[in-house]
Design an enzyme around this catalytic site. Structure first.
Site, PDB file in Angstrom:
ATOM      1  CD  GLU A  52      -2.629   1.213   2.653  1.00  0.00           C
ATOM      2  OE1 GLU A  52      -3.573   2.015   2.732  1.00  0.00           O
ATOM      3  OE2 GLU A  52      -2.347   0.388   3.557  1.00  0.00           O
ATOM      4  CB  CYS A  96      -5.260  -1.060   4.440  1.00  0.00           C
ATOM      5  SG  CYS A  96      -4.494  -1.027   6.101  1.00  0.00           S
ATOM      6  CE  LYS A 141      -7.547   2.169   3.035  1.00  0.00           C
ATOM      7  NZ  LYS A 141      -6.307   2.421   3.818  1.00  0.00           N
TER       8      LYS A 141
END
Length: 346
Positions: free
Chosen positions: A65, A186, A152
């Protein structure tokens, strides 16, 4: 690379008679750190790792990430409730300068690297769209093409003050010769409905770039592999304090012993897990390096015999998920012609 060790020996699964040997594919996670405030140097570092992974037979290479642009662990950006300051604004200006446009020259370079090394590439990056930043996963083909991106959808905690939120238009799963590839970044991996959307698109190689190196994270990755009947590749950065810019206001006390000469700030834990819940490589908590495994794609069918979360083990007569994939734009401009046609239809 002389400074890098291959932290996991490749583990070959033994194909059952009748399974084509070509159903085994080698994948590599790059566990390393950003060069903060220096995107060209970060790209140079990525290139060396991609070349190394490809030389060892990898067909898919996954980075952590925010590898490009950096994961700002401990940064405060001068933020507190009802408080703003010039130092925080300058810190964000520097962070914004390290982010990349998509598409843009950095994306073109990554596409070229994927093509030159004949690998599928999934890269974590901080994307800038105007002056809003997004935590993004970029996808590239071995033919040197940029396939697309995933933004995201829900940043965590203070991330929401520096990153925008993605919408349903960037939740891709790409059908490739080595399997269907997608990503959850995540703590998106904690969102059951997001995972279900990926499962419904047939994901087989589930990429999970992350900033979470807790032991609980490992349990989540095993659960997702079993739940989705897919291979899970979780990539994390490994960073020492010396690799962060100097700043007196970082908050590391909750995760590291700051009395150490050079404490670890991001602790790794990259891991590769099979659809049967077996750990194939990793987790590596020791240093930067490569985490590599051979995936027997026949394990996907083996796992689905007993549990197919969006197939024979779903209950659509009771449960149903609707995913809105339309882009959500804050401003839409209509030409006079479009407006006239719209009025004529009323």
């Amino acid at each position: 690379m002389s400074t890098t060790e291959e932290m996991s020996a490749v583990r070959n699964t033994t194909p059952i008679n009748g399974v084509d040997p070509s159903s085994t594919v080698r994948v590599t996670i790059i566990q390393s750190s950003t060069v903060f405030n220096d995107t060209p140097a970060t790209l140079d570092k990525a290139e060396k790792f991609i070349v190394e992974a490809a030389s060892k037979g990898a067909k898919l290479v996954l980075f952590p990430e925010a590898f490009i642009g950096g994961y700002p662990r401990g940064f405060r950006f001068g933020l507190a409730v009802g408080v703003h300051n010039e130092e925080g604004r300058d810190e964000f200006r520097n962070y914004h300068a390290s982010a990349i446009k998509v598409p843009g020259p950095e994306v073109e370079r990554l596409a070229e690297l994927a093509g030159k090394n004949n690998v599928h590439l999934v890269m974590g990056a901080i994307e800038k769209d105007g002056y809003t930043l997004y935590c993004t996963a970029l996808f590239f083909s071995p033919q040197g093409r940029f396939l697309g991106k995933h933004r995201k959808v829900m940043p965590t905690s203070l991330e929401r003050c520096i990153w925008g939120q993605g919408d349903g238009s960037t939740i891709p799963v790409y059908d490739t010769p080595i399997g269907k590839i997608g990503a959850a970044i995540c703590w998106e991996n904690r969102m059951p409905l997001y995972r279900t959307a990926l499962y419904a698109k047939g994901i087989e190689i589930y990429c999970a770039p992350t900033a979470d190196y807790s032991l609980e994270w490992q349990a989540s990755m095993i659960h997702i592999a079993v739940e989705g009947g897919c291979f899970v590749l979780s990539a994390h950065q490994f960073c020492k304090r010396k690799e962060f810019p100097e700043h007196p206001d970082y908050l590391f006390n909750d995760i590291v012993d700051t009395k150490e000469h050079d404490p670890t700030v991001s602790g790794g834990g990259s891991v590769i897990i099979s659809p049967l819940g077996q750990v194939l490589a990793g987790p590596n908590y020791e240093s930067e390096g490569l985490v590599t495994a051979d995936l027997d794609l026949g394990d996907i069918a083996r796992a689905k015999l007993y549990f197919d979360v969006v197939g024979h083990y779903s209950k659509p007569d009771i449960f149903n998920l609707t995913v809105n994939e339309h882009p959500k734009k804050p401003v839409t401009f209509m030409t006079k012609l479009e407006k006239a046609e719209d009025d004529s239809n009323k």
